[in-house]
Scaffold this motif. Structure first.
Motif, PDB file in Angstrom:
ATOM      1  N   LYS A   1      29.786  -1.677  53.853  1.00 61.54           N
ATOM      2  CA  LYS A   1      28.263  -1.204  53.728  1.00 61.54           C
ATOM      3  C   LYS A   1      27.468  -2.071  52.712  1.00 61.54           C
ATOM      4  N   SER A   2      28.012  -2.365  51.899  1.00 64.96           N
ATOM      5  CA  SER A   2      27.309  -3.139  50.960  1.00 64.96           C
ATOM      6  C   SER A   2      26.854  -4.554  51.612  1.00 64.96           C
ATOM      7  N   LEU A   3      27.827  -5.125  52.254  1.00 63.40           N
ATOM      8  CA  LEU A   3      27.573  -6.405  53.075  1.00 63.40           C
ATOM      9  C   LEU A   3      26.358  -6.037  53.941  1.00 63.40           C
ATOM     10  N   GLY A   4      26.633  -5.054  54.741  1.00 64.81           N
ATOM     11  CA  GLY A   4      25.379  -4.950  55.766  1.00 64.81           C
ATOM     12  C   GLY A   4      24.330  -4.509  55.145  1.00 64.81           C
ATOM     13  N   GLU A   5      24.179  -3.832  53.879  1.00 66.43           N
ATOM     14  CA  GLU A   5      23.007  -3.605  53.301  1.00 66.43           C
ATOM     15  C   GLU A   5      22.258  -4.755  52.815  1.00 66.43           C
ATOM     16  N   LYS A   6      22.987  -5.750  52.415  1.00 65.99           N
ATOM     17  CA  LYS A   6      22.607  -6.937  51.631  1.00 65.99           C
ATOM     18  C   LYS A   6      21.742  -7.901  52.787  1.00 65.99           C
ATOM     19  N   PHE A   7      22.365  -7.985  54.087  1.00 62.56           N
ATOM     20  CA  PHE A   7      22.100  -8.873  54.982  1.00 62.56           C
ATOM     21  C   PHE A   7      21.156  -8.222  56.181  1.00 62.56           C
ATOM     22  N   LYS A   8      21.051  -7.019  55.995  1.00 62.07           N
ATOM     23  CA  LYS A   8      20.375  -6.293  57.103  1.00 62.07           C
ATOM     24  C   LYS A   8      19.029  -6.637  57.781  1.00 62.07           C
ATOM     25  N   THR A   9      18.314  -7.016  56.802  1.00 61.53           N
ATOM     26  CA  THR A   9      16.782  -7.577  57.019  1.00 61.53           C
ATOM     27  C   THR A   9      16.796  -9.144  57.206  1.00 61.53           C
ATOM     28  N   TYR A  10      17.747  -9.676  57.245  1.00 57.76           N
ATOM     29  CA  TYR A  10      17.869 -11.351  57.518  1.00 57.76           C
ATOM     30  C   TYR A  10      17.603 -11.495  59.095  1.00 57.76           C
ATOM     31  N   LYS A  11      16.626 -12.477  59.383  1.00 56.06           N
ATOM     32  CA  LYS A  11      16.328 -12.731  60.811  1.00 56.06           C
ATOM     33  C   LYS A  11      17.150 -13.840  61.254  1.00 56.06           C
ATOM     34  N   ALA A  12      17.552 -14.716  59.970  1.00 54.66           N
ATOM     35  CA  ALA A  12      18.419 -15.867  60.722  1.00 54.66           C
ATOM     36  C   ALA A  12      19.830 -15.558  61.066  1.00 54.66           C
ATOM     37  N   ILE A  13      20.302 -14.597  60.664  1.00 55.34           N
ATOM     38  CA  ILE A  13      21.741 -14.349  60.957  1.00 55.34           C
ATOM     39  C   ILE A  13      21.900 -13.927  62.581  1.00 55.34           C
ATOM     40  N   GLN A  14      22.435 -14.821  63.425  1.00 61.80           N
ATOM     41  CA  GLN A  14      22.767 -14.511  64.650  1.00 61.80           C
ATOM     42  C   GLN A  14      24.012 -13.434  64.928  1.00 61.80           C
ATOM     43  N   LYS A  15      25.229 -13.555  64.129  1.00 63.77           N
ATOM     44  CA  LYS A  15      26.179 -12.729  64.166  1.00 63.77           C
ATOM     45  C   LYS A  15      27.009 -12.718  62.934  1.00 63.77           C
ATOM     46  N   LEU A  16      27.809 -11.761  62.751  1.00 67.27           N
ATOM     47  CA  LEU A  16      28.704 -11.643  61.677  1.00 67.27           C
ATOM     48  C   LEU A  16      30.275 -11.693  62.431  1.00 67.27           C
ATOM     49  N   GLU A  17      31.028 -12.680  62.138  1.00 71.63           N
ATOM     50  CA  GLU A  17      32.493 -12.711  62.496  1.00 71.63           C
ATOM     51  C   GLU A  17      33.548 -12.263  61.404  1.00 71.63           C
ATOM     52  N   ILE A  18      34.108 -11.024  62.021  1.00 71.57           N
ATOM     53  CA  ILE A  18      35.175 -10.610  61.071  1.00 71.57           C
ATOM     54  C   ILE A  18      36.382 -11.696  61.337  1.00 71.57           C
ATOM     55  N   GLN A  19      37.103 -11.995  60.138  1.00 73.23           N
ATOM     56  CA  GLN A  19      38.188 -12.975  60.226  1.00 73.23           C
ATOM     57  C   GLN A  19      39.431 -11.953  59.925  1.00 73.23           C
ATOM     58  N   PRO A  20      40.315 -11.760  61.038  1.00 70.91           N
ATOM     59  CA  PRO A  20      41.582 -10.861  60.405  1.00 70.91           C
ATOM     60  C   PRO A  20      42.428 -11.764  59.291  1.00 70.91           C
TER      61      PRO A  20
END
Length: 243
Positions: free
Chosen positions: A178-197
């Motif tokens: 949730k901290s990760l999401g809150e930090k970057f939620k307003t960023y327009k440049a981020i197209q996606k987040l990849e979870i690396q198992p």
């Protein structure tokens, strides 16, 4: 001249489409889960000129299609940002898509020029959301450098993906996600987040180097854990994928 660890001419997991992936030698971090620990030392690798690398890459161009291209990984590619500029400049004259896979610790004027003028996509590794967690994983202090880097890329308006290794008991806690999401939620440049198992594919390399692999007791993610993390992160990003 670039110091290269290895080259993969048909990569499918390091950026969009089919890619030629060049792994550079050298990194200032020593992440506990690194699956290429043999790229960490600044010594080693093979020197390549811009023209030599360009010729190798151009042979793979027919496989790139509309979405593929070149990804420079490592190690940490921005340690060699100055030498990458002429290579990327030449690649762009051929219309080849360029990607940097980086930990975001280097933001000097060479890195800025490389990213601003010649890099189509930055894939930024987020190690941990706390300073303590970052130091534990990487062996280095100052998590803020990564966030300064992401802020710089965001201000440029150029595309960025985030990558996050999900380690049970270490980086998968809901409050961290949730901290990760809150930090970057307003960023327009981020197209996606990849979870690396998390996986242990590089353990034998650590052993070959005579290094102690400290995550021996860590287990790989279950499908349920991966989906749970994905669901927590989905509200914050345009897309969340499991790599």
């Amino acid at each position: 001249m670039l110091c290269v660890h290895s080259i993969e001419t048909f990569g499918a997991h390091d950026g969009p489409g089919i890619r030629c992936v060049v792994f550079l030698q050298g990194c200032k971090l020593k992440c506990l889960y690194c699956h290429n620990p043999d790229t960490i030392a600044m010594e080693g690798g093979r020197p390549y000129t811009t023209d030599e690398l360009f010729e190798i890459i151009i042979k793979s161009k027919p496989y790139f299609g509309k979405n593929g291209g070149v990804t420079i990984s490592g190690g940490e590619p921005l340690l060699q940002a100055k030498a990458l500029i002429p290579l990327f400049k030449k690649l762009k004259t051929e219309g080849i898509h360029t990607t940097l896979d980086t930990n975001g610790r280097i933001l000097n004027h060479f890195a800025m020029e490389l990213m601003d003028k010649y890099t189509d996509l930055v894939m930024l590794d987020i190690k941990h959301m706390t300073e303590e967690g970052y130091e534990y994983i990487t062996g280095q202090k100052n998590n803020k450098t990564t966030f300064a880097f992401s802020d710089y890329r965001e201000k440029s308006g150029k595309p960025m993906w985030l990558r996050y290794v999900l380690i049970p008991g270490l980086t998968d806690k809901p409050e961290l996600l949730k901290s990760l999401g809150e930090k970057f939620k307003t960023y327009k440049a981020i197209q996606k987040l990849e979870i690396q198992p998390y996986h242990k594919l590089g353990v034998h390399k650590w052993e070959a180097l005579g290094w102690d692999y400290q995550l021996k007791d860590a287990r790989e993610n279950s499908e349920e854990e991966l989906r749970k993390a994905q669901n927590i992160l989905k509200p914050y990003f345009n897309a969340v994928t499991i790599n």
